[in-house]
Design a protein around this motif. Sequence first.
Motif, PDB file in Angstrom:
ATOM      1  N   GLY A 196       0.850  -1.194   0.000  1.00  0.00           N
ATOM      2  CA  GLY A 196       0.000   0.000   0.000  1.00  0.00           C
ATOM      3  C   GLY A 196       0.879   1.236   0.000  1.00  0.00           C
ATOM      4  N   PRO A 197       0.270   2.406   0.284  1.00  0.00           N
ATOM      5  CA  PRO A 197       1.071   3.624   0.341  1.00  0.00           C
ATOM      6  C   PRO A 197       2.128   3.505   1.423  1.00  0.00           C
ATOM      7  CG  PRO A 197      -1.285   4.110   0.419  1.00  0.00           C
ATOM      8  CD  PRO A 197      -1.145   2.634   0.572  1.00  0.00           C
ATOM      9  N   ALA A 240       5.150  12.082  -9.410  1.00  0.00           N
ATOM     10  CA  ALA A 240       4.391  12.257 -10.647  1.00  0.00           C
ATOM     11  C   ALA A 240       3.518  11.038 -10.960  1.00  0.00           C
ATOM     12  CB  ALA A 240       5.341  12.524 -11.798  1.00  0.00           C
ATOM     13  N   GLY A 241       4.033   9.846 -10.696  1.00  0.00           N
ATOM     14  CA  GLY A 241       3.303   8.630 -11.075  1.00  0.00           C
ATOM     15  C   GLY A 241       2.230   8.245 -10.084  1.00  0.00           C
ATOM     16  N   GLY A 242       1.977   9.011  -9.056  1.00  0.00           N
ATOM     17  CA  GLY A 242       0.980   8.649  -8.051  1.00  0.00           C
ATOM     18  C   GLY A 242       1.549   8.917  -6.682  1.00  0.00           C
ATOM     19  N   VAL A 243       1.391   7.962  -5.774  1.00  0.00           N
ATOM     20  CA  VAL A 243       1.948   8.145  -4.442  1.00  0.00           C
ATOM     21  C   VAL A 243       3.171   7.257  -4.290  1.00  0.00           C
ATOM     22  CG1 VAL A 243      -0.284   8.706  -3.452  1.00  0.00           C
ATOM     23  CG2 VAL A 243       0.517   6.348  -3.452  1.00  0.00           C
ATOM     24  N   PHE A 265       8.625   2.702  -4.093  1.00  0.00           N
ATOM     25  CA  PHE A 265       8.599   3.194  -5.476  1.00  0.00           C
ATOM     26  C   PHE A 265       7.296   3.941  -5.719  1.00  0.00           C
ATOM     27  CE2 PHE A 265       5.584   0.254  -7.610  1.00  0.00           C
ATOM     28  CZ  PHE A 265       5.366  -0.630  -6.566  1.00  0.00           C
ATOM     29  N   ASP A 266       7.259   4.734  -6.791  1.00  0.00           N
ATOM     30  CA  ASP A 266       6.049   5.509  -7.093  1.00  0.00           C
ATOM     31  C   ASP A 266       5.078   4.711  -7.941  1.00  0.00           C
ATOM     32  OD1 ASP A 266       7.329   7.499  -5.824  1.00  0.00           O
ATOM     33  OD2 ASP A 266       7.752   8.706  -7.608  1.00  0.00           O
ATOM     34  N   GLY A 267       3.812   4.897  -7.664  1.00  0.00           N
ATOM     35  CA  GLY A 267       2.809   4.210  -8.482  1.00  0.00           C
ATOM     36  C   GLY A 267       1.420   4.554  -7.997  1.00  0.00           C
ATOM     37  N   PRO A 268       0.404   4.171  -8.758  1.00  0.00           N
ATOM     38  CA  PRO A 268      -0.978   4.460  -8.345  1.00  0.00           C
ATOM     39  C   PRO A 268      -1.400   3.594  -7.156  1.00  0.00           C
ATOM     40  CG  PRO A 268      -0.933   3.202 -10.404  1.00  0.00           C
ATOM     41  CD  PRO A 268       0.493   3.480 -10.046  1.00  0.00           C
ATOM     42  N   THR A 269      -2.228   4.142  -6.304  1.00  0.00           N
ATOM     43  CA  THR A 269      -2.619   3.409  -5.085  1.00  0.00           C
ATOM     44  C   THR A 269      -3.347   2.101  -5.389  1.00  0.00           C
ATOM     45  OG1 THR A 269      -4.473   4.915  -5.029  1.00  0.00           O
ATOM     46  CG2 THR A 269      -2.814   5.242  -3.349  1.00  0.00           C
ATOM     47  N   ASP A 270      -3.972   2.010  -6.588  1.00  0.00           N
ATOM     48  CA  ASP A 270      -4.719   0.776  -6.853  1.00  0.00           C
ATOM     49  C   ASP A 270      -3.799  -0.421  -7.132  1.00  0.00           C
ATOM     50  OD1 ASP A 270      -3.922   1.376  -9.383  1.00  0.00           O
ATOM     51  OD2 ASP A 270      -5.931   1.669 -10.218  1.00  0.00           O
TER      52      ASP A 270
END
Length: 470
Positions: free
Chosen positions: A404-405, A424-427, A441-446
């Motif tokens: 998760g985040p 930039a890519g999400g959280v 790493f960065d990415g969308p929460t889903d």
Amino acid sequence: MEDVRAHITTYGCQMNRLDAELLAHALRREGARVVADPNDANVLLFLTCSVRAHAEERLFSNVGALKARKRREPDLLVGILGCTAQQYGDRLGERAPLADLACAPGRLAEVPDLIRKARRGRPADALDPTRTDGTREAFVAPDARLDDLELARPLGGPSPRHACVTVVRGCDNFCAYCVVPHVRGPERSRPPSAVLDEVRRFAGEGARQVTFLGQAVNKYQAREAGRPWDLADLLAEAADTRGLARLHFITNHPAAMTERLADAFARVPAVCPYLHMPAQAGSDAVLRRMNRGYTAAEYEERVARVRRARPDVAVASDFIVGFPGETEADFEATCDLVRRTRFAGGFVFKYSPRPGTAAERYTDDVPDAEKRRRHQVLLDLIQDIAGEESRALVGRTVPVFVEGPSPNPHLDAAAGGGQAESLAGGVQLRGRTPGGRIVVFDGPTDLAGEIVDVRLTRAAGVTLFGERAS
Ligand code: 5AD
Ligand code: SF4
């Protein structure tokens, strides 16, 4: 029990966190609410740990601090559950006169009944006999209700799509310092069908990772369908479950690390290259006094067994410093073991004398300042080596199970050298490599609950940072 609003405070190990899930389910299915804020509760439950004195002291001071609230709210119930309740038994009332109910770790299914009794002002205790007084049957009988809770509880483990499943209850090792065999009763392996039903049910509901739990999980031993089962058999069968990607099992006893189980790391793809196998010490004299049942060389041979099967296995350990009679040379032997084994992580504890354990007959003769020094030296050594091992992974692309985040993105960013991560890519997400190392790493929460490929770009301490490789 619609008018019950219970709050659960959990101390201690992974096993206790699973017990908290079972307890919450036992309460909810009888109509009680489990609330997040203790101030909203009319029943305060403490799921306790008695492995070291520190957790116990925190418990009793937290319970003691409820005195004024108890006076203001005469209907407020306080329950002491788990290892400390069992450890104190009849003497619990002297240490915690406020407590209205007490329950052994194996009898948590009875807590709703205990709440009803306590409300009627009746004695409300469900404690086990001592191991010398009780028959095996006395410990085994209440397990059926726990099994029932385990199977019926909703998926809601350590992170989304990760479930813990009990495999072995209790412990028969009687390490000299340890209270666990005294409070959690004799070793009992759950039937393979019960474990596998649970794994299949949770995988069917979306779990990607399952962690098998037991104080000495690799001593698993059962008979079913006319044949014997060990942990290797159970892992192989569980690994066939649709949707299940990762299997972990904690904690392993070195004396029970068989070739068959080591081979499972190579043969069963879902078995992760993660081995938590406490060494506790590196000096043979200390290991003997601890009643651990192996020498340092035997410990290393057990690690080598697993590494032959799975060279990339991340090995983690627990250590106790300042065990009675531990000399500087003994402590150095522990440091040497750490240097040779190159652990991926480890926990270090200062020896804490526990009532009723065999080590009580030794004098707790290492001064606290010296325990603190050894604790720090060993922890630094483990962290340095684990950091080097993490750095060696930089440049690789690994499958990361996204939890998760990141719970502390600023800290994680700072650990990476001060510069803020690009969002930039999400959280900023947090996940784990197959060996259990943390990756940010960065990415969308889903992506939470998914397994994605991440290219590792740098390490800060043991934490790895990377970019999604898609
Ligand atoms: N004092 C300090 N540490 C202890 N542990 C168990 N009992 C004690 C004790 N009396 C540690 C061991 C074990 C971990 C869960 O706690 O290292 O592996
Ligand atoms: Fe305690 Fe030893 Fe059993 Fe672990 S194996 S729970 S340290 S007695």
